[in-house]
Design a protein around this motif. Structure first.
Motif: not given
Length: 380
Positions: A167-172, A174-176, A238-242
């Motif tokens: 579930a966390h991977a799916t949300l990640g 989708r956010a990406r 929460d994604v510094p490289e972005e």
């Protein structure tokens, strides 16, 4: 199934130990005071005490399982060498307490309860061998049930952890995807805003009401763009490289050749790009989806089939773009599903309204196939 559920409810009833203890105590009284009992008072009292000690403690099995087991076991072991007999009324209680010991206690405690029975059997105590067989069976059954319960619990925990991780991977993912599509959607909204503003001045004979509507359209577009940028800030928090990639343009199919060249250089194997059908520009969102699917498939091939030859095929159809990426590696082993690459492909394909198939190829290797619908621009 219904009978099994009824039996489980009966065994779980809180008054079951007390009821069983009362019934077995009554049987013990009848057995010790019956006509076959010796007439000597001291013998009668001793046998009666052992009979009550083998049955009455069963009432406390759930609150004091070890103390109950010790008492019942001691009474059962003392009866044969003292009176050369076995109290039949105490056998069900003995089986129940030993099963509970095996079910609730560690393996060392289970073995400790089996040792006295083994000693009696080896010492030639009357009825020692049958008691050892019965006691060992009850302890083994309880211990086996404990092992199975622990295994089921671990399996449930593992499944829950796997579901949470998925579930966390799916949300990640989708956010990406949302972060990547933001630039494309923002460009379209900016275009709407600019066209609405310029239309107020470039449309001959535009009435005041029309100018106000164009002004409202431009204001709404600017507001939507502001809200999208605010949403993007939340997604990138929460994604510094972005932060470093925020202004980088999103790739499309015109960069696919460079991606294939890079994969060929890093994998050490042959990577071919095959294009069929008339090449034409597609929507930026669709091209981004196709590029990411090919990128994930090549990464997957490089990770699990290093050095294997890989074919990347694009087929431009009238209504869809078909992708086919196949490597000549060992096929679809369990490691092919170990990362988030396939999950990302599925999420991107679902966003584009297409279909995806991944798995072992018919002639060997691993195959990724995707069909992405091409939306034709609407004509006024």
């Amino acid at each position: 199934m219904k009978g099994t559920a009824t039996a489980r409810r009966a065994l779980a009833h809180p008054d079951l130990p007390l009821t069983a203890a009362a019934a077995l105590t009554a049987l013990a009284l009848a057995e010790t005071l019956g006509p076959a009992t010796p007439a000597r008072p001291d013998t009668l009292l001793g046998l009666l005490a052992l009979g009550l000690g083998a049955t009455v403690p069963l009432a406390f099995l759930r609150s004091q399982p070890l103390l109950t087991a010790v008492t019942v076991t001691a009474a059962a072991l003392l009866t044969p060498p003292t009176y050369d007999r076995v109290l039949l009324s105490g056998l069900p209680a003995l089986a129940a307490v030993l099963y509970t010991v095996g079910r609730r206690s560690a393996g060392t405690t289970t073995v400790a309860f089996a040792v006295p029975f083994a000693g009696c059997a080896l010492a030639g105590v009357p009825h020692g061998t049958p008691l050892l067989v019965g006691a060992g069976t009850a302890l083994a059954a309880g211990h086996a049930r404990r092992i199975r319960a622990e295994h089921d619990h671990r399996a449930a925990v593992d499944w829950a952890h796997a579901d949470t991780a998925l579930a966390h991977a799916t949300l990640g993912e989708r956010a990406r995807i949302a972060r990547e599509l933001h630039d494309i959607v923002a460009h379209h909204i900016s275009t709407v805003s600019v066209q609405a503003e310029t239309a107020r001045y470039t449309t001959p004979g535009l009435p005041p009401e029309g100018a106000e509507k164009f002004l409202a359209i431009g204001g709404t577009a600017r507001l939507a763009l502001t809200e999208m940028r605010r949403l993007l800030g939340v997604l990138r928090a929460d994604v510094p490289e972005e932060a470093a990639r925020a202004r980088a343009p999103q790739p499309g199919l015109d960069q696919l050749l460079a991606l294939v060249d890079e994969a060929r250089a890093t994998s050490g194997g042959a990577v071919r790009l095959i294009v069929r059908g008339p090449v034409r520009p597609l929507g930026p969102g669709l091209e981004l989806t196709a590029y990411r699917i090919v990128q994930e498939a090549l990464t997957n091939a490089r990770r699990h089939a290093p050095g294997a030859a890989t074919d990347v095929e694009l087929h431009y159809g009238e209504d869809e773009l078909r992708l086919r990426i196949r490597d000549c590696g060992p096929g679809g082993g369990p490691l092919r599903d170990g990362g988030h690459g396939l999950l990302g492909m599925r999420e991107r394909t679902a966003v584009a309204g297409g279909t995806l198939h991944t798995g072992p190829a018919p002639a060997g290797g691993f195959l990724v196939e995707a069909a992405l619908p091409v939306r034709r621009p609407e004509t006024p």
